[in-house]
Motif scaffolding. Structure first.
Motif, PDB file in Angstrom:
ATOM      1  N   GLU A  37      19.853  19.621  50.437  1.00  0.00           N
ATOM      2  CA  GLU A  37      19.504  21.138  50.727  1.00  0.00           C
ATOM      3  C   GLU A  37      18.560  21.741  51.905  1.00  0.00           C
ATOM      4  N   VAL A  38      19.128  22.421  52.349  1.00  0.00           N
ATOM      5  CA  VAL A  38      18.552  23.182  53.470  1.00  0.00           C
ATOM      6  C   VAL A  38      17.569  24.403  53.100  1.00  0.00           C
ATOM      7  N   SER A  39      17.784  24.941  51.955  1.00  0.00           N
ATOM      8  CA  SER A  39      16.869  26.149  51.699  1.00  0.00           C
ATOM      9  C   SER A  39      15.353  25.656  51.195  1.00  0.00           C
ATOM     10  N   GLY A  40      14.519  26.031  51.546  1.00  0.00           N
ATOM     11  CA  GLY A  40      13.152  25.757  50.917  1.00  0.00           C
ATOM     12  C   GLY A  40      12.965  26.449  49.554  1.00  0.00           C
ATOM     13  N   GLU A  41      13.408  27.697  49.530  1.00  0.00           N
ATOM     14  CA  GLU A  41      13.546  28.420  48.346  1.00  0.00           C
ATOM     15  C   GLU A  41      14.065  27.986  47.205  1.00  0.00           C
ATOM     16  N   LEU A  42      15.435  27.407  47.620  1.00  0.00           N
ATOM     17  CA  LEU A  42      16.657  26.977  46.567  1.00  0.00           C
ATOM     18  C   LEU A  42      15.871  25.445  45.858  1.00  0.00           C
ATOM     19  N   ARG A  43      15.283  24.902  47.025  1.00  0.00           N
ATOM     20  CA  ARG A  43      14.713  23.425  46.727  1.00  0.00           C
ATOM     21  C   ARG A  43      13.646  23.605  45.781  1.00  0.00           C
ATOM     22  N   ALA A  44      12.834  24.435  45.546  1.00  0.00           N
ATOM     23  CA  ALA A  44      11.668  24.712  44.979  1.00  0.00           C
ATOM     24  C   ALA A  44      12.317  25.269  43.422  1.00  0.00           C
ATOM     25  N   ARG A  45      13.457  25.893  43.575  1.00  0.00           N
ATOM     26  CA  ARG A  45      14.043  26.429  42.164  1.00  0.00           C
ATOM     27  C   ARG A  45      14.637  25.164  41.694  1.00  0.00           C
ATOM     28  N   GLN A  46      15.150  24.295  42.581  1.00  0.00           N
ATOM     29  CA  GLN A  46      15.715  23.078  41.811  1.00  0.00           C
ATOM     30  C   GLN A  46      14.864  22.192  41.247  1.00  0.00           C
ATOM     31  N   GLN A  47      13.738  22.048  42.040  1.00  0.00           N
ATOM     32  CA  GLN A  47      12.677  21.010  41.327  1.00  0.00           C
ATOM     33  C   GLN A  47      11.996  21.715  39.961  1.00  0.00           C
ATOM     34  N   ALA A  48      11.931  22.913  39.935  1.00  0.00           N
ATOM     35  CA  ALA A  48      11.764  23.605  38.645  1.00  0.00           C
ATOM     36  C   ALA A  48      12.649  23.223  37.757  1.00  0.00           C
ATOM     37  N   ALA A  49      13.974  23.365  37.869  1.00  0.00           N
ATOM     38  CA  ALA A  49      14.994  23.340  36.868  1.00  0.00           C
ATOM     39  C   ALA A  49      15.035  22.227  36.592  1.00  0.00           C
ATOM     40  N   LEU A  50      14.858  20.957  37.335  1.00  0.00           N
ATOM     41  CA  LEU A  50      14.963  19.723  37.022  1.00  0.00           C
ATOM     42  C   LEU A  50      13.690  18.825  36.557  1.00  0.00           C
ATOM     43  N   ARG A  51      12.477  19.614  36.430  1.00  0.00           N
ATOM     44  CA  ARG A  51      11.354  19.099  36.052  1.00  0.00           C
ATOM     45  C   ARG A  51      11.553  18.429  34.517  1.00  0.00           C
ATOM     46  N   GLU A  52      12.141  19.163  33.646  1.00  0.00           N
ATOM     47  CA  GLU A  52      12.273  19.002  32.434  1.00  0.00           C
ATOM     48  C   GLU A  52      13.193  17.663  32.096  1.00  0.00           C
ATOM     49  N   VAL A  53      14.398  17.772  33.050  1.00  0.00           N
ATOM     50  CA  VAL A  53      15.229  16.657  32.998  1.00  0.00           C
ATOM     51  C   VAL A  53      14.572  15.528  33.423  1.00  0.00           C
ATOM     52  N   ALA A  54      13.973  15.364  34.719  1.00  0.00           N
ATOM     53  CA  ALA A  54      13.383  14.199  35.071  1.00  0.00           C
ATOM     54  C   ALA A  54      12.535  13.487  34.251  1.00  0.00           C
ATOM     55  N   GLY A  55      11.594  14.372  33.681  1.00  0.00           N
ATOM     56  CA  GLY A  55      10.628  13.864  32.657  1.00  0.00           C
ATOM     57  C   GLY A  55      11.409  13.057  31.365  1.00  0.00           C
ATOM     58  N   GLN A  56      12.703  13.573  30.867  1.00  0.00           N
ATOM     59  CA  GLN A  56      13.187  13.009  29.788  1.00  0.00           C
ATOM     60  C   GLN A  56      14.186  12.009  30.046  1.00  0.00           C
ATOM     61  N   LEU A  57      14.916  11.782  31.324  1.00  0.00           N
ATOM     62  CA  LEU A  57      15.950  11.041  31.558  1.00  0.00           C
ATOM     63  C   LEU A  57      15.602   9.946  32.597  1.00  0.00           C
ATOM     64  N   PRO A  58      15.645   8.577  32.376  1.00  0.00           N
ATOM     65  CA  PRO A  58      15.468   7.562  33.244  1.00  0.00           C
ATOM     66  C   PRO A  58      16.401   7.366  34.099  1.00  0.00           C
ATOM     67  N   THR A  59      16.389   8.474  35.034  1.00  0.00           N
ATOM     68  CA  THR A  59      17.061   8.407  36.226  1.00  0.00           C
ATOM     69  C   THR A  59      16.365   8.981  37.467  1.00  0.00           C
ATOM     70  N   ARG A  60      16.676   8.466  38.607  1.00  0.00           N
ATOM     71  CA  ARG A  60      15.994   8.919  39.917  1.00  0.00           C
ATOM     72  C   ARG A  60      16.445  10.098  40.556  1.00  0.00           C
ATOM     73  N   ILE A  61      15.536  11.203  40.614  1.00  0.00           N
ATOM     74  CA  ILE A  61      15.974  12.566  41.476  1.00  0.00           C
ATOM     75  C   ILE A  61      15.349  12.697  42.482  1.00  0.00           C
ATOM     76  N   ASN A  62      15.816  12.810  43.544  1.00  0.00           N
ATOM     77  CA  ASN A  62      14.967  13.145  44.856  1.00  0.00           C
ATOM     78  C   ASN A  62      15.611  14.054  45.889  1.00  0.00           C
ATOM     79  N   TRP A  63      15.220  14.380  46.953  1.00  0.00           N
ATOM     80  CA  TRP A  63      15.919  15.361  47.935  1.00  0.00           C
ATOM     81  C   TRP A  63      15.952  14.509  49.329  1.00  0.00           C
ATOM     82  N   LEU A  64      17.057  15.274  49.803  1.00  0.00           N
ATOM     83  CA  LEU A  64      17.548  14.867  51.035  1.00  0.00           C
ATOM     84  C   LEU A  64      17.304  15.865  52.370  1.00  0.00           C
ATOM     85  N   ASP A  65      17.087  15.399  53.569  1.00  0.00           N
ATOM     86  CA  ASP A  65      16.838  16.271  54.562  1.00  0.00           C
ATOM     87  C   ASP A  65      17.920  16.097  55.412  1.00  0.00           C
ATOM     88  N   ARG A  66      18.671  15.005  55.312  1.00  0.00           N
ATOM     89  CA  ARG A  66      19.740  14.533  56.264  1.00  0.00           C
ATOM     90  C   ARG A  66      20.900  13.695  55.761  1.00  0.00           C
TER      91      ARG A  66
END
Length: 381
Positions: free
Chosen positions: A120-149
């Motif tokens: 993701e190149v958008s800082g605003e969208l990355r922040a929204r994605q992190q908020a949207a995935l916070r609940e999922v990341a806490g409930q699911l045993p999966t690795r979620i992270n962000w790439l710059d390249r």
């Protein structure tokens, strides 16, 4: 009207693009302009802070209609993961809604990936994605992270929903005696269109299009050379798996149809579509439809195999959209009707069903994919 802060940001970007034009002897390509308008650090539409998606933004994408899109897409994603490796990279993840709904559905199917990464190149969208995935990341045993390249190497699914249409495009005018590139200059401090002879890769592509499609004199169209480079990069990195591309567009013979003589360039601001890319640079989206023939050609040159191409309606129906809708009883109107309305928009020919296409490009798959077993259209490319 934009807020004073947003208007100031747009004025700064206009000034910087003007500086680019002056440094380039009074002319830049439209691809350069579009790149700056969308991706200039801190100021561009996708790299700045403008709210883009949903009712408060400028447009609505398929994942924003409800979970049924991601729930249906999960069937194809799970199949590709099973045929390669259980890893997913989503390019340009929007609000994060697709990722969140997709992971919930994959969990229900007991097909969670070992990693889910977002480029993701958008800082605003990355922040929204992190908020949207916070609940999922806490409930699911999966690795979620962000790439710059781009990753160095990858095996699994690369998911790109409405990414290709936001890649900067060159504008070309076909005349009787020449092929011109339409770029951007300045007159009295305002952006203006200026044409000059096309050259290099752009001219070669334009000549190929002219030979295949015979555009009439004065025909204006877009050519997306950046998508060739993007596919080449994935071709160098994907060892096994597939790119799953969902976007609006046409095969080349439809894209450059004589009746589409003004091109497909479109801007979106506060849920209004218009054709002026010089309006509030940095605060509006600028898009062009996708030439899927060009995508298939560039992908094959990059080492991919074309695994399938079809309409969004055909793809979603083949992946079980109606079966997923049937999970919710029709008698439960408060839950069923929003899902049914979303399904209608996703598959109706008058909405997204025909204009939006799905293409799968693979390496090492060697298997007919689920989503392309209904209405496969590769022969139209």
């Amino acid at each position: 009207m934009p807020t004073p802060e947003a208007a100031d940001s747009s004025r700064v970007l206009v000034s910087r693009i003007g500086d680019d034009i002056r440094r380039s002897k009074g002319w830049i390509s439209f691809a350069h302009f579009m790149d700056r308008a969308l991706y200039a650090p801190g100021l561009g539409y996708y790299s700045g802070g403008a709210h883009k998606l949903g009712a408060a933004g400028d447009f609505v994408t398929a994942p924003e209609l409800g979970p049924i899109f991601a729930q249906t897409l999960a069937a194809q994603v799970a199949e590709i993961c099973a045929l390669s490796d259980p890893h997913i990279i989503e390019v340009g993840a929007g609000s994060g809604r697709l990722a969140a709904d997709l992971l919930r559905e994959l969990a229900a199917r007991q097909a969670l990936p070992e990693s889910y990464r977002i480029l993701e190149v958008s800082g605003e969208l990355r922040a929204r994605q992190q908020a949207a995935l916070r609940e999922v990341a806490g409930q699911l045993p999966t690795r979620i992270n962000w790439l710059d390249r781009f990753p160095e190497h990858f095996s699994g699914v690369v998911l790109a929903n409405e990414v290709l249409d936001a890649m900067p495009v060159h504008l070309v005018v076909w005349q009787d005696d020449d092929i011109l590139e339409r770029g951007v200059g300045l007159a009295d401090g305002q952006f203006v269109w200026q044409d000059r002879p096309a050259s290099g890769r752009l001219r070669e592509r334009a000549q190929t299009i002219a030979a295949e499609c015979s555009p009439p004199p004065g025909y204006l169209g877009e050519i997306a050379l950046l998508s060739d480079d993007w596919l080449y990069e994935w071709g160098q990195r994907l060892t096994r798996g597939a790119l799953l591309l969902l976007d609006y567009g046409f095969p080349r013979h439809e894209y450059y149809h004589a009746q589409r003589s003004a091109g497909t360039l479109m801007c979106h601001y506060r849920h209004r579509a218009h054709g002026d890319p010089f309006y509030l640079p940095g605060l509006q989206d600028i898009t062009a439809h996708v030439d899927f023939t060009a995508i298939a050609e560039a992908a094959c040159a990059a080492g991919f195999e074309l695994l399938g191409y079809t309409t969004q309606a055909g793809f979603l129906l083949a992946c079980g959209l109606l079966e997923i809708l049937a999970r919710t009883p029709a008698e439960d109107a408060p839950r069923y009707l929003p899902l049914a309305n979303a399904a209608q928009k996703l598959i109706s020919p008058a909405e997204m069903g025909e204009l939006f296409k799905v293409m799968a490009l693979g390496k090492g798959i060697g298997h007919a994919l689920l989503g392309f077993q209904r209405g496969e259209r590769s022969h139209t490319l």
